[in-house]
Design a protein around this motif. Structure first.
Motif, PDB file in Angstrom:
ATOM      1  N   UNK A  87      -8.543  11.200  -3.087  1.00 20.74           N
ATOM      2  CA  UNK A  87      -7.308  11.744  -2.501  1.00 20.74           C
ATOM      3  C   UNK A  87      -6.629  10.576  -1.533  1.00 20.74           C
ATOM      4  N   UNK A  88      -7.465   9.862  -0.704  1.00 18.96           N
ATOM      5  CA  UNK A  88      -6.971   8.923   0.191  1.00 18.96           C
ATOM      6  C   UNK A  88      -6.892   7.566  -0.454  1.00 18.96           C
ATOM      7  N   UNK A  89      -7.315   7.435  -1.706  1.00 14.94           N
ATOM      8  CA  UNK A  89      -7.161   6.203  -2.237  1.00 14.94           C
ATOM      9  C   UNK A  89      -7.864   4.842  -1.539  1.00 14.94           C
ATOM     10  N   UNK A  90      -9.019   5.129  -0.266  1.00 14.26           N
ATOM     11  CA  UNK A  90      -9.482   4.198   0.215  1.00 14.26           C
ATOM     12  C   UNK A  90     -10.633   3.637  -0.712  1.00 14.26           C
ATOM     13  N   UNK A  91     -10.702   2.234  -0.508  1.00 15.96           N
ATOM     14  CA  UNK A  91     -11.845   1.294  -1.566  1.00 15.96           C
ATOM     15  C   UNK A  91     -12.568   0.577  -0.940  1.00 15.96           C
ATOM     16  N   UNK A  92     -12.014  -0.264   0.133  1.00 17.57           N
ATOM     17  CA  UNK A  92     -12.862  -1.262   0.720  1.00 17.57           C
ATOM     18  C   UNK A  92     -12.423  -2.692  -0.032  1.00 17.57           C
ATOM     19  N   UNK A  93     -12.010  -2.405  -1.239  1.00 18.01           N
ATOM     20  CA  UNK A  93     -12.118  -3.410  -2.229  1.00 18.01           C
ATOM     21  C   UNK A  93     -10.600  -4.293  -2.062  1.00 18.01           C
ATOM     22  N   UNK A  94     -10.387  -5.523  -1.321  1.00 19.72           N
ATOM     23  CA  UNK A  94      -9.219  -6.107  -0.971  1.00 19.72           C
ATOM     24  C   UNK A  94      -8.475  -6.748  -1.991  1.00 19.72           C
ATOM     25  N   UNK A 100      -7.043  -1.968  -0.546  1.00 25.39           N
ATOM     26  CA  UNK A 100      -7.823  -1.181  -0.567  1.00 25.39           C
ATOM     27  C   UNK A 100      -8.091  -0.191   0.655  1.00 25.39           C
ATOM     28  N   UNK A 101      -6.728  -0.185   1.530  1.00 23.54           N
ATOM     29  CA  UNK A 101      -7.021   0.449   2.648  1.00 23.54           C
ATOM     30  C   UNK A 101      -6.487   2.027   2.721  1.00 23.54           C
TER      31      UNK A 101
END
Length: 195
Positions: A87-94, A100-101
């Motif tokens: 839902x938020x699309x956060x991944x931590x992958x730059x 990734x934010x």
């Protein structure tokens, strides 16, 4: 309350997943900072015991209708990842879209009568999702740290009288200078409502 398996009613769970998948597929791209996603849900995301009050707890029905979740106080890690990464699309992958934010937003939950305010972030050391109290996060600048990708989850303190008769007040506004939405949250204690 139908995200985790086994579900008591698989039809309701299928409807829940269909709704979430529709939200994910129809959301604006994660790079679009002009949108703001507010998720209202009853069961909080998982966090270690002591971050708020209790650690995750699950109890299951035995036998009847093939079992099912009988009681839980947090979502499972798998369900939480679906929300945070889907839902938020956060991944931590730059190298991912928007570095990734993920999408701008907030998660408002209930169930935990004590209430809690945390920041869920994807640890860059490969250990997965972590949660820290929002007040602690702010003093350590974790929320603004480009190395830590996450979202704030506010569990509104109970409205029941013995908990102070709380209501949560959320104010959101678009900041044209930043080109994105901002928000503030406050608990409003109405006091003990019983004798």
């Amino acid at each position: 309350m139908n995200l985790d398996t086994p579900a008591w009613d698989t039809h309701l769970q299928a409807q829940t997943y269909a709704f979430i998948n529709n939200v994910i597929s129809s959301s604006r791209p994660v790079e679009d900072r002009t949108t703001f996603t507010i998720l209202l849900t009853h069961i909080p995301l998982p966090k270690e015991g002591g971050v708020c009050v209790d650690g995750p707890f699950f109890d299951y029905h035995e036998g009847y209708r093939g079992g099912g979740v009988r009681e839980q106080n947090h979502l499972s890690e798998t369900a939480a990842m679906g929300i945070l990464e889907g839902m938020y699309g956060t991944s931590g992958d730059a190298s991912a879209p928007a570095k990734g934010r993920g999408r701008n937003g907030v998660i408002l939950t209930g169930h935990d009568h004590e209430g809690c305010d945390v920041y869920h972030y994807n640890a860059q050391d490969g250990s997965g999702w972590k949660a820290e109290r929002w007040a602690m996060t702010r003093t350590q600048t974790v929320a603004g740290d480009s190395e830590r990708v996450g979202i704030r989850e506010i569990t509104v303190r109970s409205m029941m009288g013995q908990f102070g008769g709380n209501a949560g007040l959320l104010s959101a506004w678009f900041d044209p200078q930043l080109g994105e939405w901002r928000f503030e949250f406050a608990n409003c204690a109405l006091g003990v409502q019983h004798i």
